[in-house]
Write a protein that holds these residues in place. Sequence first.
Motif, PDB file in Angstrom:
ATOM      1  N   SER A 293       0.858  -1.176   0.000  1.00  0.00           N
ATOM      2  CA  SER A 293       0.000   0.000   0.000  1.00  0.00           C
ATOM      3  C   SER A 293       0.897   1.229   0.000  1.00  0.00           C
ATOM      4  O   SER A 293       1.747   1.378   0.873  1.00  0.00           O
ATOM      5  CB  SER A 293      -0.891  -0.011   1.239  1.00  0.00           C
ATOM      6  OG  SER A 293      -1.588   1.205   1.335  1.00  0.00           O
ATOM      7  N   ILE A 294       0.718   2.100  -0.977  1.00  0.00           N
ATOM      8  CA  ILE A 294       1.537   3.312  -1.064  1.00  0.00           C
ATOM      9  C   ILE A 294       0.837   4.474  -0.370  1.00  0.00           C
ATOM     10  O   ILE A 294       1.459   5.219   0.367  1.00  0.00           O
ATOM     11  CB  ILE A 294       1.844   3.646  -2.535  1.00  0.00           C
ATOM     12  CG1 ILE A 294       2.655   2.505  -3.151  1.00  0.00           C
ATOM     13  CG2 ILE A 294       2.593   4.959  -2.650  1.00  0.00           C
ATOM     14  CD1 ILE A 294       2.895   2.641  -4.621  1.00  0.00           C
ATOM     15  N   LEU A 295      -0.455   4.625  -0.597  1.00  0.00           N
ATOM     16  CA  LEU A 295      -1.255   5.666   0.056  1.00  0.00           C
ATOM     17  C   LEU A 295      -2.515   5.045   0.632  1.00  0.00           C
ATOM     18  O   LEU A 295      -3.280   4.399  -0.092  1.00  0.00           O
ATOM     19  CB  LEU A 295      -1.675   6.751  -0.939  1.00  0.00           C
ATOM     20  CG  LEU A 295      -0.593   7.651  -1.497  1.00  0.00           C
ATOM     21  CD1 LEU A 295      -1.161   8.556  -2.571  1.00  0.00           C
ATOM     22  CD2 LEU A 295       0.036   8.484  -0.399  1.00  0.00           C
ATOM     23  N   GLY A 296      -2.757   5.243   1.924  1.00  0.00           N
ATOM     24  CA  GLY A 296      -3.967   4.730   2.562  1.00  0.00           C
ATOM     25  C   GLY A 296      -4.034   3.224   2.492  1.00  0.00           C
ATOM     26  O   GLY A 296      -3.063   2.544   2.191  1.00  0.00           O
ATOM     27  N   GLY A 297      -5.182   2.677   2.789  1.00  0.00           N
ATOM     28  CA  GLY A 297      -5.445   1.271   2.579  1.00  0.00           C
ATOM     29  C   GLY A 297      -4.747   0.293   3.485  1.00  0.00           C
ATOM     30  O   GLY A 297      -4.728  -0.889   3.190  1.00  0.00           O
ATOM     31  N   SER A 298      -4.180   0.746   4.601  1.00  0.00           N
ATOM     32  CA  SER A 298      -3.452  -0.193   5.448  1.00  0.00           C
ATOM     33  C   SER A 298      -4.358  -1.274   6.040  1.00  0.00           C
ATOM     34  O   SER A 298      -3.949  -2.408   6.211  1.00  0.00           O
ATOM     35  CB  SER A 298      -2.721   0.550   6.562  1.00  0.00           C
ATOM     36  OG  SER A 298      -3.647   1.281   7.340  1.00  0.00           O
ATOM     37  N   SER A 299      -5.591  -0.944   6.337  1.00  0.00           N
ATOM     38  CA  SER A 299      -6.510  -1.942   6.889  1.00  0.00           C
ATOM     39  C   SER A 299      -7.520  -2.434   5.866  1.00  0.00           C
ATOM     40  O   SER A 299      -8.393  -3.224   6.179  1.00  0.00           O
ATOM     41  CB  SER A 299      -7.259  -1.344   8.085  1.00  0.00           C
ATOM     42  OG  SER A 299      -8.074  -0.278   7.637  1.00  0.00           O
ATOM     43  N   ASP A 300      -7.407  -1.956   4.649  1.00  0.00           N
ATOM     44  CA  ASP A 300      -8.364  -2.290   3.595  1.00  0.00           C
ATOM     45  C   ASP A 300      -7.672  -3.168   2.564  1.00  0.00           C
ATOM     46  O   ASP A 300      -6.734  -2.738   1.915  1.00  0.00           O
ATOM     47  CB  ASP A 300      -8.866  -0.999   2.950  1.00  0.00           C
ATOM     48  CG  ASP A 300      -9.795  -1.236   1.787  1.00  0.00           C
ATOM     49  OD1 ASP A 300     -10.350  -2.339   1.685  1.00  0.00           O
ATOM     50  OD2 ASP A 300      -9.969  -0.309   0.980  1.00  0.00           O
ATOM     51  N   ASN A 301      -8.117  -4.409   2.439  1.00  0.00           N
ATOM     52  CA  ASN A 301      -7.467  -5.293   1.471  1.00  0.00           C
ATOM     53  C   ASN A 301      -8.186  -5.334   0.136  1.00  0.00           C
ATOM     54  O   ASN A 301      -7.835  -6.119  -0.727  1.00  0.00           O
ATOM     55  CB  ASN A 301      -7.315  -6.698   2.047  1.00  0.00           C
ATOM     56  CG  ASN A 301      -8.636  -7.386   2.282  1.00  0.00           C
ATOM     57  OD1 ASN A 301      -9.687  -6.814   2.011  1.00  0.00           O
ATOM     58  ND2 ASN A 301      -8.590  -8.592   2.786  1.00  0.00           N
TER      59      ASN A 301
ATOM     60  N   GLY B  15      -8.291  -3.148  -2.472  1.00  0.00           N
ATOM     61  CA  GLY B  15      -7.417  -2.806  -3.587  1.00  0.00           C
ATOM     62  C   GLY B  15      -6.202  -3.695  -3.694  1.00  0.00           C
ATOM     63  O   GLY B  15      -5.756  -4.016  -4.795  1.00  0.00           O
ATOM     64  N   SER B  16      -5.653  -4.114  -2.551  1.00  0.00           N
ATOM     65  CA  SER B  16      -4.451  -4.950  -2.607  1.00  0.00           C
ATOM     66  C   SER B  16      -4.764  -6.317  -3.219  1.00  0.00           C
ATOM     67  O   SER B  16      -3.979  -6.843  -4.005  1.00  0.00           O
ATOM     68  CB  SER B  16      -3.809  -5.098  -1.231  1.00  0.00           C
ATOM     69  OG  SER B  16      -4.652  -5.782  -0.350  1.00  0.00           O
ATOM     70  N   SER B  17      -5.892  -6.877  -2.877  1.00  0.00           N
ATOM     71  CA  SER B  17      -6.288  -8.162  -3.467  1.00  0.00           C
ATOM     72  C   SER B  17      -6.519  -8.032  -4.965  1.00  0.00           C
ATOM     73  O   SER B  17      -6.128  -8.901  -5.747  1.00  0.00           O
ATOM     74  CB  SER B  17      -7.559  -8.687  -2.799  1.00  0.00           C
ATOM     75  OG  SER B  17      -7.338  -8.927  -1.446  1.00  0.00           O
ATOM     76  N   MET B  18      -7.155  -6.944  -5.363  1.00  0.00           N
ATOM     77  CA  MET B  18      -7.408  -6.729  -6.778  1.00  0.00           C
ATOM     78  C   MET B  18      -6.089  -6.537  -7.528  1.00  0.00           C
ATOM     79  O   MET B  18      -5.896  -7.107  -8.609  1.00  0.00           O
ATOM     80  CB  MET B  18      -8.308  -5.496  -6.972  1.00  0.00           C
ATOM     81  CG  MET B  18      -8.806  -5.334  -8.383  1.00  0.00           C
ATOM     82  SD  MET B  18      -9.812  -3.859  -8.666  1.00  0.00           S
ATOM     83  CE  MET B  18     -11.107  -4.043  -7.457  1.00  0.00           C
ATOM     84  N   ALA B  19      -5.160  -5.766  -6.972  1.00  0.00           N
ATOM     85  CA  ALA B  19      -3.863  -5.554  -7.612  1.00  0.00           C
ATOM     86  C   ALA B  19      -3.112  -6.872  -7.758  1.00  0.00           C
ATOM     87  O   ALA B  19      -2.505  -7.135  -8.800  1.00  0.00           O
ATOM     88  CB  ALA B  19      -3.040  -4.545  -6.803  1.00  0.00           C
ATOM     89  N   ARG B  20      -3.161  -7.709  -6.729  1.00  0.00           N
ATOM     90  CA  ARG B  20      -2.495  -9.019  -6.782  1.00  0.00           C
ATOM     91  C   ARG B  20      -3.063  -9.872  -7.918  1.00  0.00           C
ATOM     92  O   ARG B  20      -2.327 -10.468  -8.706  1.00  0.00           O
ATOM     93  CB  ARG B  20      -2.671  -9.749  -5.454  1.00  0.00           C
ATOM     94  CG  ARG B  20      -2.035 -11.127  -5.404  1.00  0.00           C
ATOM     95  CD  ARG B  20      -2.259 -11.830  -4.072  1.00  0.00           C
ATOM     96  NE  ARG B  20      -1.969 -11.000  -2.922  1.00  0.00           N
ATOM     97  CZ  ARG B  20      -0.747 -10.809  -2.402  1.00  0.00           C
ATOM     98  NH1 ARG B  20       0.282 -11.398  -2.945  1.00  0.00           N
ATOM     99  NH2 ARG B  20      -0.587 -10.024  -1.358  1.00  0.00           N
ATOM    100  N   ARG B  21      -4.387  -9.921  -8.031  1.00  0.00           N
ATOM    101  CA  ARG B  21      -5.007 -10.731  -9.090  1.00  0.00           C
ATOM    102  C   ARG B  21      -4.690 -10.171 -10.481  1.00  0.00           C
ATOM    103  O   ARG B  21      -4.518 -10.927 -11.439  1.00  0.00           O
ATOM    104  CB  ARG B  21      -6.510 -10.829  -8.862  1.00  0.00           C
ATOM    105  CG  ARG B  21      -6.870 -11.709  -7.671  1.00  0.00           C
ATOM    106  CD  ARG B  21      -8.355 -11.943  -7.545  1.00  0.00           C
ATOM    107  NE  ARG B  21      -9.107 -10.747  -7.258  1.00  0.00           N
ATOM    108  CZ  ARG B  21      -9.398 -10.294  -6.036  1.00  0.00           C
ATOM    109  NH1 ARG B  21      -8.987 -10.966  -4.979  1.00  0.00           N
ATOM    110  NH2 ARG B  21     -10.110  -9.199  -5.869  1.00  0.00           N
ATOM    111  N   LEU B  22      -4.604  -8.848 -10.606  1.00  0.00           N
ATOM    112  CA  LEU B  22      -4.268  -8.250 -11.899  1.00  0.00           C
ATOM    113  C   LEU B  22      -2.853  -8.621 -12.333  1.00  0.00           C
ATOM    114  O   LEU B  22      -2.601  -8.867 -13.510  1.00  0.00           O
ATOM    115  CB  LEU B  22      -4.438  -6.727 -11.849  1.00  0.00           C
ATOM    116  CG  LEU B  22      -5.878  -6.231 -11.773  1.00  0.00           C
ATOM    117  CD1 LEU B  22      -5.908  -4.730 -11.511  1.00  0.00           C
ATOM    118  CD2 LEU B  22      -6.651  -6.578 -13.029  1.00  0.00           C
TER     119      LEU B  22
END
Length: 150
Positions: A85-93, A95-102
Amino acid sequence: MLFQDPISKEQPVASLPSSNNSDGLDDGDVRVTCFSEAINDVPLHFQIICLSKQIYAWIGYNSAKFGNLYAAAPTRPNNTVSVTSILGGSSDNTGSSMARRLVLKTGLNIILASNIPKNSPMIEVAAEKMLVQKLVSLGYVRPKSEGPST
């Protein structure tokens, strides 16, 4: 629905002379694609910037806010994906899950900005599906038989 027809605009914004590579873009080319779709009467806005070995994607939900920013890349030697996570999203997965799948689907480095609200799994699934469909139509999703790029 707020948008009855998808709005799509694709424009190459830079083209520099270079050698060809396997992903359809020359080393200096940049392809920008913007489109919007309505999900449950709420607009989702997308911007995809494709570089030779990286994709930047932004998903806006109901506004043009930037949202959380994630970076994901294939890692060696065991062909996994690293996400941060570069900005925000530390407790929100979301976007991170979506980025991983992409990354798994494209084999490319992914920078994903998303302001999809938490606790909206249907919106998240629909947004990812639309983004992947657009990446397929642009030729950035590799066939299932290929492994991660090296």
